[in-house]
Design an enzyme around this catalytic site. Structure first.
Site, PDB file in Angstrom:
ATOM      1  N   GLU A 246       1.415  -1.257  -0.212  1.00  0.00           N
ATOM      2  CA  GLU A 246      -0.027  -0.024  -0.021  1.00  0.00           C
ATOM      3  C   GLU A 246       0.757   1.149  -0.348  1.00  0.00           C
ATOM      4  O   GLU A 246       2.128   1.121   0.914  1.00  0.00           O
ATOM      5  CB  GLU A 246      -1.142   0.001   1.134  1.00  0.00           C
ATOM      6  CG  GLU A 246      -2.571  -1.045   1.476  1.00  0.00           C
ATOM      7  CD  GLU A 246      -2.409  -1.565   2.248  1.00  0.00           C
ATOM      8  OE1 GLU A 246      -3.476  -1.888   3.044  1.00  0.00           O
ATOM      9  OE2 GLU A 246      -1.983  -0.071   3.790  1.00  0.00           O
ATOM     10  N   LYS A 248       2.628   4.389   1.310  1.00  0.00           N
ATOM     11  CA  LYS A 248       2.965   5.320   2.550  1.00  0.00           C
ATOM     12  C   LYS A 248       2.697   6.946   2.167  1.00  0.00           C
ATOM     13  O   LYS A 248       3.540   7.502   1.753  1.00  0.00           O
ATOM     14  CB  LYS A 248       3.997   5.204   3.333  1.00  0.00           C
ATOM     15  CG  LYS A 248       4.594   5.787   4.793  1.00  0.00           C
ATOM     16  CD  LYS A 248       5.939   5.482   4.669  1.00  0.00           C
ATOM     17  CE  LYS A 248       6.106   5.547   6.461  1.00  0.00           C
ATOM     18  NZ  LYS A 248       5.364   7.044   6.577  1.00  0.00           N
ATOM     19  N   ARG A 253      -2.161   9.463  11.172  1.00  0.00           N
ATOM     20  CA  ARG A 253      -2.960   8.322  10.951  1.00  0.00           C
ATOM     21  C   ARG A 253      -3.542   8.546  11.923  1.00  0.00           C
ATOM     22  O   ARG A 253      -3.909   9.141  12.764  1.00  0.00           O
ATOM     23  CB  ARG A 253      -2.668   6.818  12.177  1.00  0.00           C
ATOM     24  CG  ARG A 253      -2.236   5.477  12.151  1.00  0.00           C
ATOM     25  CD  ARG A 253      -1.474   5.055  10.948  1.00  0.00           C
ATOM     26  NE  ARG A 253      -1.773   3.877  12.017  1.00  0.00           N
ATOM     27  CZ  ARG A 253      -1.503   2.804  11.429  1.00  0.00           C
ATOM     28  NH1 ARG A 253       0.231   3.239  12.126  1.00  0.00           N
ATOM     29  NH2 ARG A 253      -1.936   1.061  12.051  1.00  0.00           N
ATOM     30  N   ARG A 268      -2.400   9.370  16.016  1.00  0.00           N
ATOM     31  CA  ARG A 268      -2.122   7.615  16.564  1.00  0.00           C
ATOM     32  C   ARG A 268      -1.492   7.862  18.148  1.00  0.00           C
ATOM     33  O   ARG A 268      -1.473   6.800  18.926  1.00  0.00           O
ATOM     34  CB  ARG A 268      -0.938   8.112  16.497  1.00  0.00           C
ATOM     35  CG  ARG A 268       0.522   7.223  16.189  1.00  0.00           C
ATOM     36  CD  ARG A 268       1.448   7.222  15.215  1.00  0.00           C
ATOM     37  NE  ARG A 268       2.772   6.382  15.671  1.00  0.00           N
ATOM     38  CZ  ARG A 268       3.966   5.750  14.850  1.00  0.00           C
ATOM     39  NH1 ARG A 268       3.776   5.868  13.636  1.00  0.00           N
ATOM     40  NH2 ARG A 268       4.827   5.224  15.645  1.00  0.00           N
ATOM     41  N   GLU A 294      -5.500   6.416   7.858  1.00  0.00           N
ATOM     42  CA  GLU A 294      -4.310   8.281   7.852  1.00  0.00           C
ATOM     43  C   GLU A 294      -5.189   9.447   7.312  1.00  0.00           C
ATOM     44  O   GLU A 294      -6.564   9.261   5.819  1.00  0.00           O
ATOM     45  CB  GLU A 294      -3.160   7.866   6.466  1.00  0.00           C
ATOM     46  CG  GLU A 294      -2.662   9.083   6.653  1.00  0.00           C
ATOM     47  CD  GLU A 294      -1.211   8.598   7.078  1.00  0.00           C
ATOM     48  OE1 GLU A 294      -0.145   9.457   7.419  1.00  0.00           O
ATOM     49  OE2 GLU A 294      -1.002   7.593   7.760  1.00  0.00           O
ATOM     50  N   ARG A 407       4.597  -3.781  16.977  1.00  0.00           N
ATOM     51  CA  ARG A 407       5.820  -3.520  15.267  1.00  0.00           C
ATOM     52  C   ARG A 407       6.559  -4.883  15.822  1.00  0.00           C
ATOM     53  O   ARG A 407       7.029  -5.570  16.329  1.00  0.00           O
ATOM     54  CB  ARG A 407       6.101  -2.337  15.880  1.00  0.00           C
ATOM     55  CG  ARG A 407       7.623  -2.037  14.942  1.00  0.00           C
ATOM     56  CD  ARG A 407       8.231  -1.137  15.057  1.00  0.00           C
ATOM     57  NE  ARG A 407       8.785   0.409  15.699  1.00  0.00           N
ATOM     58  CZ  ARG A 407       7.426   1.272  14.731  1.00  0.00           C
ATOM     59  NH1 ARG A 407       7.321   1.294  13.666  1.00  0.00           N
ATOM     60  NH2 ARG A 407       7.637   2.530  15.979  1.00  0.00           N
ATOM     61  N   LYS A 413       7.785  -0.980   6.213  1.00  0.00           N
ATOM     62  CA  LYS A 413       7.681   0.272   5.477  1.00  0.00           C
ATOM     63  C   LYS A 413       9.160   0.569   4.724  1.00  0.00           C
ATOM     64  O   LYS A 413      10.600   0.550   5.032  1.00  0.00           O
ATOM     65  CB  LYS A 413       7.144   1.093   6.505  1.00  0.00           C
ATOM     66  CG  LYS A 413       7.964   2.022   7.747  1.00  0.00           C
ATOM     67  CD  LYS A 413       7.671   2.588   8.238  1.00  0.00           C
ATOM     68  CE  LYS A 413       8.487   3.092   9.213  1.00  0.00           C
ATOM     69  NZ  LYS A 413       7.448   4.003  10.317  1.00  0.00           N
TER      70      LYS A 413
END
Length: 559
Positions: A246, A248, A253, A268, A294, A407, A413
């Site tokens: 996707e 970025k 966020r 976020r 986002e 994470r 990313k």
């Protein structure tokens, strides 16, 4: 034989003593033991408060209440607490660069007016502060601090700033809860992912009800995070050839919650931002959804740079003119809940399918998604994403579950800097936490080729090792020409290579430009100040990027 009476775990002084013990040891096992021994003596609201405080939070995530006490108000309260003049408090602050340590020194060995109980005193006072008007908050805070010992005052202030700085991560608090109540660590971790508040999780663990933890509408979940990478081959090695990608996006966020006509947006850091983006919240959203995505500035078929969106941030109820000048959309890429069903345990390919079945309102679109195979295809897709004026790619395992607050390598990313500049350091400031004794936050400049003067371009504080920072601090102090508080103006002699994601015109710096996400690539010991980049090069990069934004690009697609 009589033994010593154990400290009352309901006292804030006991909690502060445990926090001091945690700060004094580097052993993770010792930290967990200290916490567990303290928590197992508590139940109900006291347990909830103690556990939550150890995460550095006064209120549960998504609570919506804020204390409304900024740094200036906190400084005034500490100054009044010690009956000090501004110069004296400034000197104490310069020694510590930590609000808690400053308060601890100000209180000293003075006998407190306490005792303070965790719930009926400290937590209740924080609730009163959150509920009162700004003019009375400082009086309530000062009243609480006057009842505190030095250690209690330290942590009372640290909790207001949400920064304990005692070497304690949420994961260690999770471990301590498991040890305290004989629970499975995985069960505690999962409950925390779902509830997003270790205070309530501690109570569930004590009552053997961890399985009752579940996501709830209008209680924001922590966001799943992606691990960074700058090389497509590294990502494919970790994730396999077949991946989803996707774009970025260069926005903020945002999690959307909608039920029975009510819509709430969360950032976020889990703060509600609904009033900042009313056009998104005013739409008719499907009932019972929690969507991850986002917020982007988006106008006439193209994504606007983050610098445009920045003008909308923090503005509650923006004017019609502002909304027309900088319209926004929510770009959704994940569906975490729909109707009465949680989708967290469903793989991404199922969650995306459910997302694509939803009828989204006008100010919502779906993230651009591609299914690719191999590193070469990933590199091609990265170039295409940059051509669409996005930062890079988020690469995802289509079989991955949604892991709130985690994470890992299920999401990665791929992001590369727009360019780098050679700059010279013109000033430096002492850092915070473990870097409070070194000059780690540097201000840098480029040269105006017309006047020959150095013009500031920004600040950076990441990228160097601790050894490099220590060596640089020695040089900076030796070359300091003036000092204002914790900031040193220095002779320009240290050259750094700085990377950044974008560049934009700005009135904040003398150069007239600002960098997005500047970070230090390396210390250029091979270069002199005469070798740094010029303002002309900065302008050239900015103009080339601005020209790209005049081109129409593909929009994220409608559902």
């Amino acid at each position: 034989m009589g033994g010593m009476t154990a400290p009352d775990p309901h006292l804030f002084a006991t909690w502060a003593s445990v926090a001091d013990g945690v700060a004094a040891t580097r052993s993770k096992r010792s930290k967990v033991t200290l916490l567990a021994d303290h928590l197992k003596g508590l139940r109900g609201p006291a347990l909830e408060t103690a556990a939550r405080f150890f995460t550095g939070r006064v209120c549960a995530a998504g609570d919506g209440r804020t204390l409304g006490i900024g740094g200036a108000a906190l400084g005034r309260a500490i100054t009044a607490l010690g009956d000090l003049d501004p110069e004296a408090i400034s000197a104490i602050w310069s020694r510590h660069a930590d609000v808690g340590d400053t308060a601890r020194e100000v209180v000293g060995d003075r006998t407190p007016e306490g005792p303070l109980l965790l719930t009926t005193d400290v937590a209740a006072l924080y609730e009163a502060i959150a509920a009162t008007k700004a003019v009375a908050r400082e009086e309530l805070l000062l009243g609480m601090l006057r009842r505190c010992s030095a250690a209690e005052a330290s942590y009372a202030c640290k909790l207001i700033t949400s920064e304990l700085r005692i070497g304690l991560r949420d994961g260690l608090v999770e471990e301590a809860i498991a040890v305290a109540f004989g629970a499975e660590p995985a069960a505690v971790s999962r409950a925390d992912m779902l509830a997003g508040d270790l205070g309530s999780v501690a109570v569930l663990a004590a009552e053997e009800r961890l399985n009752d933890a579940a996501p709830a509408l209008f209680a924001p979940l922590r966001f799943m995070l992606a691990s960074p990478a700058s090389d497509a081959a590294e990502i494919i090695t970790r994730m396999g050839d077949d991946v989803w990608v996707e774009d970025k996006y260069d926005g903020i966020r945002c999690q959307v919650h909608a039920l029975n006509g009510r819509v709430a947006l969360y950032s976020r850091d889990l703060k509600e931002i609904t009033a900042q983006f009313p056009e998104v919240a005013d739409g008719t959203w499907p009932d019972g959804v929690i969507l991850d995505g986002e917020i982007l500035a988006f106008k006439e078929g193209r994504v606007l740079p983050f610098f445009a969106l920045q003008r909308r941030l923090g503005r509650k109820n923006p004017s019609a003119e502002m909304r027309e000048e900088i319209p926004v959309v929510h770009v959704a890429w994940d569906c975490l809940h729909v109707g009465t069903e949680s989708l967290l345990d469903h793989p991404l390919n199922e969650r995306r399918a459910r997302l694509e079945q939803l009828a989204l309102p006008d100010h919502a679109v779906l993230a651009h998604l591609e299914r690719i195979n191999g590193a070469a295809a990933l590199d091609e897709q990265f170039d295409a994403a940059r051509a669409r004026l996005n930062e890079g790619l988020i690469v995802k395992d289509p079989d991955s579950l949604y892991l709130p607050g985690r994470r890992g390598y299920h999401w990665m990313k791929l992001k590369r800097p727009l360019d780098t500049l050679d700059v010279v350091v013109t000033g430096a400031e002492y850092g915070h936490g473990k870097r409070r004794a070194v000059l780690s936050d540097v201000t840098f400049a480029v040269r105006d080729e017309d006047s020959g003067e150095l013009v500031t371009l920004g600040k950076a504080y990441t990228g160097l090792t601790d050894v490099e920072i220590a060596a640089m601090t020695e040089m900076l102090i030796a070359s300091s020409v003036s000092q204002h508080g914790r900031f040193h103006s220095v002779v320009p002699q240290i050259v750094l290579e700085v990377a950044f994601d974008s560049i934009q015109e700005s009135t904040r710096h003398r150069s007239g430009h600002a960098l997005r996400f500047p970070r230090i690539v390396r210390w250029r010991t091979d270069k002199a100040p005469e070798d740094i980049d010029t303002l002309a090069r900065v302008r050239d990069i900015a103009q080339r990027r601005a020209a790209e934004f005049t081109q129409r690009v593909d929009a994220p697609r409608r559902s």
